[in-house]
Design a protein around this motif. Structure first.
Motif, mmCIF file in Angstrom:
data_model
loop_
_atom_site.group_PDB
_atom_site.id
_atom_site.type_symbol
_atom_site.label_atom_id
_atom_site.label_comp_id
_atom_site.label_asym_id
_atom_site.label_seq_id
_atom_site.Cartn_x
_atom_site.Cartn_y
_atom_site.Cartn_z
ATOM 1 N N VAL A 166 -18.373 -16.920 20.267
ATOM 2 C CA VAL A 166 -19.288 -17.736 19.473
ATOM 3 C C VAL A 166 -20.499 -16.891 19.066
ATOM 4 O O VAL A 166 -20.943 -16.940 17.916
ATOM 5 C CB VAL A 166 -19.709 -19.000 20.256
ATOM 6 N N ALA A 167 -21.005 -16.092 19.991
ATOM 7 C CA ALA A 167 -22.167 -15.248 19.696
ATOM 8 C C ALA A 167 -21.881 -14.271 18.556
ATOM 9 O O ALA A 167 -22.770 -13.965 17.764
ATOM 10 C CB ALA A 167 -22.603 -14.493 20.950
ATOM 11 N N ASP A 168 -20.651 -13.780 18.452
ATOM 12 C CA ASP A 168 -20.294 -12.872 17.368
ATOM 13 C C ASP A 168 -20.092 -13.612 16.050
ATOM 14 O O ASP A 168 -20.314 -13.051 14.976
ATOM 15 C CB ASP A 168 -19.032 -12.083 17.709
ATOM 16 N N LEU A 169 -19.656 -14.858 16.110
ATOM 17 C CA LEU A 169 -19.411 -15.638 14.901
ATOM 18 C C LEU A 169 -20.699 -16.186 14.276
ATOM 19 O O LEU A 169 -20.806 -16.286 13.054
ATOM 20 C CB LEU A 169 -18.464 -16.804 15.198
ATOM 21 N N ILE A 170 -21.660 -16.559 15.105
ATOM 22 C CA ILE A 170 -22.859 -17.249 14.614
ATOM 23 C C ILE A 170 -23.597 -16.481 13.515
ATOM 24 O O ILE A 170 -23.953 -17.080 12.499
ATOM 25 C CB ILE A 170 -23.794 -17.637 15.777
ATOM 26 N N PRO A 171 -23.847 -15.174 13.631
ATOM 27 C CA PRO A 171 -24.564 -14.499 12.539
ATOM 28 C C PRO A 171 -23.842 -14.623 11.193
ATOM 29 O O PRO A 171 -24.486 -14.809 10.153
ATOM 30 C CB PRO A 171 -24.632 -13.039 12.996
ATOM 31 N N GLN A 199 -7.124 -13.479 16.196
ATOM 32 C CA GLN A 199 -8.046 -12.615 16.932
ATOM 33 C C GLN A 199 -9.174 -13.462 17.493
ATOM 34 O O GLN A 199 -9.830 -14.195 16.752
ATOM 35 C CB GLN A 199 -8.610 -11.541 16.013
ATOM 36 N N ALA A 200 -9.399 -13.345 18.779
ATOM 37 C CA ALA A 200 -10.480 -14.087 19.417
ATOM 38 C C ALA A 200 -11.814 -13.414 19.126
ATOM 39 O O ALA A 200 -11.923 -12.188 19.173
ATOM 40 C CB ALA A 200 -10.253 -14.158 20.922
ATOM 41 N N GLU A 201 -12.793 -14.225 18.785
ATOM 42 C CA GLU A 201 -14.168 -13.752 18.592
ATOM 43 C C GLU A 201 -15.078 -14.693 19.365
ATOM 44 O O GLU A 201 -14.854 -15.902 19.377
ATOM 45 C CB GLU A 201 -14.570 -13.769 17.114
ATOM 46 N N LYS A 226 -22.640 -26.959 21.083
ATOM 47 C CA LYS A 226 -21.923 -25.915 21.831
ATOM 48 C C LYS A 226 -20.424 -26.189 21.829
ATOM 49 O O LYS A 226 -19.613 -25.282 21.599
ATOM 50 C CB LYS A 226 -22.456 -25.842 23.275
ATOM 51 N N ARG A 227 -20.040 -27.439 22.039
ATOM 52 C CA ARG A 227 -18.615 -27.788 22.014
ATOM 53 C C ARG A 227 -18.038 -27.556 20.620
ATOM 54 O O ARG A 227 -16.928 -27.032 20.477
ATOM 55 C CB ARG A 227 -18.404 -29.232 22.449
ATOM 56 N N ALA A 228 -18.789 -27.913 19.584
ATOM 57 C CA ALA A 228 -18.319 -27.702 18.215
ATOM 58 C C ALA A 228 -18.150 -26.210 17.915
ATOM 59 O O ALA A 228 -17.168 -25.803 17.286
ATOM 60 C CB ALA A 228 -19.282 -28.346 17.220
ATOM 61 N N LEU A 229 -19.079 -25.398 18.372
ATOM 62 C CA LEU A 229 -18.972 -23.957 18.167
ATOM 63 C C LEU A 229 -17.778 -23.375 18.922
ATOM 64 O O LEU A 229 -17.065 -22.505 18.405
ATOM 65 C CB LEU A 229 -20.270 -23.255 18.579
ATOM 66 N N ASP A 230 -17.549 -23.851 20.133
ATOM 67 C CA ASP A 230 -16.380 -23.412 20.897
ATOM 68 C C ASP A 230 -15.090 -23.807 20.181
ATOM 69 O O ASP A 230 -14.133 -23.019 20.113
ATOM 70 C CB ASP A 230 -16.400 -24.004 22.310
ATOM 71 N N ASP A 231 -15.066 -25.026 19.630
ATOM 72 C CA ASP A 231 -13.896 -25.487 18.875
ATOM 73 C C ASP A 231 -13.688 -24.623 17.636
ATOM 74 O O ASP A 231 -12.557 -24.287 17.276
ATOM 75 C CB ASP A 231 -14.051 -26.951 18.466
ATOM 76 N N TYR A 232 -14.781 -24.263 16.968
ATOM 77 C CA TYR A 232 -14.683 -23.418 15.779
ATOM 78 C C TYR A 232 -14.110 -22.048 16.152
ATOM 79 O O TYR A 232 -13.250 -21.513 15.453
ATOM 80 C CB TYR A 232 -16.042 -23.262 15.106
ATOM 81 N N ALA A 233 -14.582 -21.483 17.242
ATOM 82 C CA ALA A 233 -14.086 -20.182 17.689
ATOM 83 C C ALA A 233 -12.589 -20.259 17.995
ATOM 84 O O ALA A 233 -11.837 -19.329 17.683
ATOM 85 C CB ALA A 233 -14.871 -19.698 18.905
ATOM 86 N N ALA A 234 -12.149 -21.360 18.595
ATOM 87 C CA ALA A 234 -10.725 -21.538 18.888
ATOM 88 C C ALA A 234 -9.924 -21.641 17.589
ATOM 89 O O ALA A 234 -8.836 -21.052 17.467
ATOM 90 C CB ALA A 234 -10.516 -22.776 19.751
ATOM 91 N N LEU A 235 -10.435 -22.372 16.616
ATOM 92 C CA LEU A 235 -9.774 -22.499 15.321
ATOM 93 C C LEU A 235 -9.743 -21.157 14.602
ATOM 94 O O LEU A 235 -8.737 -20.800 13.970
ATOM 95 C CB LEU A 235 -10.485 -23.549 14.469
#
Length: 70
Positions: free
Chosen positions: A46-51, A42-44, A26-35
């Motif tokens: 994590v739920a939108d990025l995962i697919p 543009q903010a996306e 979860k922390r890694a996914l949050d970090d990825y979303a921030a990156l």
């Protein structure tokens, strides 16, 4: 029936899938979303990025692609 070049479109009905993940992921996914936001401005969520992340992973797995061709 008409003989169209375009075949019938595939099912595009979204399927909801609920999973549980470990806190480290979860922390890694949050970090990825921030990156992602830093890279594209543009903010996306994590739920939108995962697919898209999963689709990219599966598309890059050669063994998986070969198995699906059979």
């Amino acid at each position: 029936m008409a003989d169209l070049k375009l075949s019938k479109l595939p099912d595009r009905t979204p399927v909801k899938l609920t999973i549980s993940i470990l806190p480290d992921l979860k922390r890694a996914l949050d970090d990825y979303a921030a990156l992602y936001e830093t890279a594209y401005g543009q903010a996306e969520s994590v739920a939108d990025l995962i697919p898209f992340m999963l689709a990219s992973f599966l598309a890059s797995d050669r063994a998986f692609a070969q198995m699906r061709k059979r």
